[in-house]
Design a protein around this motif. Structure first.
Motif, mmCIF file in Angstrom:
data_model
loop_
_atom_site.group_PDB
_atom_site.id
_atom_site.type_symbol
_atom_site.label_atom_id
_atom_site.label_comp_id
_atom_site.label_asym_id
_atom_site.label_seq_id
_atom_site.Cartn_x
_atom_site.Cartn_y
_atom_site.Cartn_z
ATOM 1 N N ALA A 1 0.733 -1.128 0.039
ATOM 2 C CA ALA A 1 -0.071 0.095 0.001
ATOM 3 C C ALA A 1 0.769 1.245 -0.008
ATOM 4 C CB ALA A 1 -0.970 -0.107 1.321
ATOM 5 N N TYR A 2 0.492 2.470 -0.513
ATOM 6 C CA TYR A 2 1.286 3.565 -0.530
ATOM 7 C C TYR A 2 1.082 3.916 0.809
ATOM 8 C CZ TYR A 2 2.177 8.580 -1.201
ATOM 9 O OH TYR A 2 2.631 9.872 -1.194
ATOM 10 N N LYS A 3 2.550 4.390 1.325
ATOM 11 C CA LYS A 3 2.962 5.004 2.255
ATOM 12 C C LYS A 3 3.846 6.346 2.275
ATOM 13 C CE LYS A 3 6.313 1.716 3.946
ATOM 14 N NZ LYS A 3 6.184 0.562 3.340
ATOM 15 N N ASP A 4 3.737 7.056 3.179
ATOM 16 C CA ASP A 4 4.609 8.586 3.146
ATOM 17 C C ASP A 4 5.905 8.131 3.699
ATOM 18 O OD1 ASP A 4 3.285 10.219 1.674
ATOM 19 O OD2 ASP A 4 1.987 10.768 3.393
ATOM 20 N N LEU A 5 6.935 8.831 3.565
ATOM 21 C CA LEU A 5 8.253 8.583 4.161
ATOM 22 C C LEU A 5 8.025 8.794 5.794
ATOM 23 C CD1 LEU A 5 10.714 10.273 1.567
ATOM 24 C CD2 LEU A 5 10.014 7.776 1.710
ATOM 25 N N GLY A 6 8.821 8.573 6.409
ATOM 26 C CA GLY A 6 9.016 8.972 7.722
ATOM 27 C C GLY A 6 9.888 10.189 7.780
ATOM 28 N N ASP A 7 9.763 10.774 9.208
ATOM 29 C CA ASP A 7 10.753 11.911 9.400
ATOM 30 C C ASP A 7 12.063 11.680 9.285
ATOM 31 O OD1 ASP A 7 10.227 10.632 11.715
ATOM 32 O OD2 ASP A 7 9.786 12.165 13.019
ATOM 33 N N PHE A 8 12.428 10.532 10.068
ATOM 34 C CA PHE A 8 13.951 10.163 9.955
ATOM 35 C C PHE A 8 14.368 9.954 8.710
ATOM 36 C CE2 PHE A 8 16.925 6.450 9.630
ATOM 37 C CZ PHE A 8 18.154 7.126 10.399
ATOM 38 N N GLN A 9 13.609 9.354 7.623
ATOM 39 C CA GLN A 9 14.159 9.087 6.297
ATOM 40 C C GLN A 9 14.477 10.531 5.602
ATOM 41 O OE1 GLN A 9 11.947 6.153 4.410
ATOM 42 N NE2 GLN A 9 13.247 6.265 2.646
ATOM 43 N N VAL A 10 13.507 11.332 5.880
ATOM 44 C CA VAL A 10 13.659 12.763 4.999
ATOM 45 C C VAL A 10 14.506 13.678 5.824
ATOM 46 C CG1 VAL A 10 12.227 14.954 4.531
ATOM 47 C CG2 VAL A 10 11.195 12.765 4.531
ATOM 48 N N LEU A 11 14.654 13.579 7.144
ATOM 49 C CA LEU A 11 15.737 14.439 7.861
ATOM 50 C C LEU A 11 17.100 14.087 7.520
ATOM 51 C CD1 LEU A 11 14.091 14.913 11.070
ATOM 52 C CD2 LEU A 11 14.472 16.665 9.493
ATOM 53 N N LEU A 12 17.281 12.566 7.480
ATOM 54 C CA LEU A 12 18.533 12.076 7.256
ATOM 55 C C LEU A 12 19.046 12.342 5.713
ATOM 56 C CD1 LEU A 12 20.921 9.771 8.328
ATOM 57 C CD2 LEU A 12 19.782 8.306 6.947
ATOM 58 N N PHE A 13 18.027 12.015 4.961
ATOM 59 C CA PHE A 13 18.495 12.537 3.354
ATOM 60 C C PHE A 13 18.763 13.840 3.255
ATOM 61 C CE2 PHE A 13 17.161 13.828 -0.868
ATOM 62 C CZ PHE A 13 18.038 13.014 -1.545
ATOM 63 N N MET A 14 18.097 14.902 3.779
ATOM 64 C CA MET A 14 18.456 16.621 4.026
ATOM 65 C C MET A 14 19.815 16.581 4.468
ATOM 66 S SD MET A 14 14.833 17.942 4.697
ATOM 67 C CE MET A 14 15.122 19.825 3.997
ATOM 68 N N LEU A 15 19.990 15.961 5.626
ATOM 69 C CA LEU A 15 21.536 16.481 6.189
ATOM 70 C C LEU A 15 22.487 15.770 5.482
ATOM 71 C CD1 LEU A 15 20.553 15.606 10.015
ATOM 72 C CD2 LEU A 15 21.590 17.688 9.124
ATOM 73 N N MET A 16 22.309 14.414 5.091
ATOM 74 C CA MET A 16 23.398 13.875 3.809
ATOM 75 C C MET A 16 23.737 14.768 2.594
ATOM 76 S SD MET A 16 22.249 9.804 4.184
ATOM 77 C CE MET A 16 22.607 9.425 2.314
ATOM 78 N N ILE A 17 22.730 15.291 2.094
ATOM 79 C CA ILE A 17 22.901 16.284 0.898
ATOM 80 C C ILE A 17 23.623 17.537 1.206
ATOM 81 C CG2 ILE A 17 21.261 17.704 -0.809
ATOM 82 C CD1 ILE A 17 21.419 14.638 -1.232
ATOM 83 N N GLN A 18 23.030 18.005 2.358
ATOM 84 C CA GLN A 18 23.793 19.032 2.958
ATOM 85 C C GLN A 18 25.180 19.177 3.047
ATOM 86 O OE1 GLN A 18 24.695 20.460 6.290
ATOM 87 N NE2 GLN A 18 25.525 22.163 5.111
ATOM 88 N N LEU A 19 25.644 18.125 4.045
ATOM 89 C CA LEU A 19 27.204 17.695 4.154
ATOM 90 C C LEU A 19 27.838 17.643 2.961
ATOM 91 C CD1 LEU A 19 26.618 15.578 7.434
ATOM 92 C CD2 LEU A 19 27.721 18.013 7.288
#
Lengths: 66, 149
Positions: B121-139
């Motif tokens: 079933a379709y499910k949204d991303l969790g906050d951890f996944q999004v925040l981790l991705f954003m921090l990884m991209i920033q660094l």
């Protein structure tokens, strides 16, 4: 923006590293400014002006794209 | 106190918050926290039995804290160019993060439907996944921009 900082630095006979230390930035920042990859702030331009003892207009010139 | 003084006070306070950075030594501390969290995640996944969901959630938080500390740490030589590059990296991370949060659930949904017939079933991303991705991209972008400056 184009500049002749490399020339001014040669006149003073100082390296990029020495110039960087004098105005409180990293050597890479001086390298980027000399290569026209980074346009410094007014504060940094005035620091350079004070060091070279010349007006900012003497070593910074607007280019055709500006 | 008149309006101008209140606005000036607010402006100064806002500038203080936006310019906040941790000393350079904190990059090592942040890295150690992040690496220890990743190591413990592997230990929890492969060498621990029993109910350890609480540990998983705790390690996710410590990993984010470690990466945030790294992100907030000053460089050895902090100048206007590094400040500008950091601002660029935050802007890129924000934009890419929003696109990731919007697109990735559909990619996951599509892939799961292709791999398993019927799919999940379709499910949204969790906050951890999004925040981790954003921090990884920033660094990642910050260090890349610094390398090519």
């Amino acid at each position: 923006m184009e500049n002749t900082i490399k020339v001014e630095r040669a006149i003073l006979n100082i390296t990029q590293d020495e110039l960087a230390k004098k105005i409180g930035v990293s050597r890479q920042t001086i390298n980027s400014i000399e290569a026209n990859r980074y346009v410094p702030s007014t504060v940094l331009a005035l620091k350079l002006s004070e060091l070279f003892n010349k007006p900012v207009n003497d070593f910074f010139k607007l280019s055709a794209e500006d | 106190m008149d309006t101008d003084k209140i606005m000036d006070c607010e402006r100064k306070r806002l500038n203080k918050i936006t310019r906040f950075r941790l000393p350079n030594q904190f990059i090592t501390i942040g890295l150690l926290i992040a690496l220890a969290s990743i190591l413990m995640m592997f230990v929890r996944a492969f060498a621990m039995d029993g109910e350890t969901v609480w540990l998983k959630l705790l390690l996710q938080k410590t990993l984010l804290i470690g990466m945030l500390v790294m992100s907030l740490s000053k460089d050895k030589i902090e100048d206007e160019m590094t400040i500008s590059l950091r601002a660029q990296s935050y802007a890129i991370a924000f934009i890419v993060g929003v696109i990731y949060a919007l697109v990735m659930p559909y990619v996951e949904y599509g892939v799961s439907n292709v791999v398993h017939s019927g799919g999940e079933a379709y499910k949204d991303l969790g906050d951890f996944q999004v925040l981790l991705f954003m921090l990884m991209i920033q660094l990642m972008f910050y260090h890349t921009l610094k390398r090519y400056r």
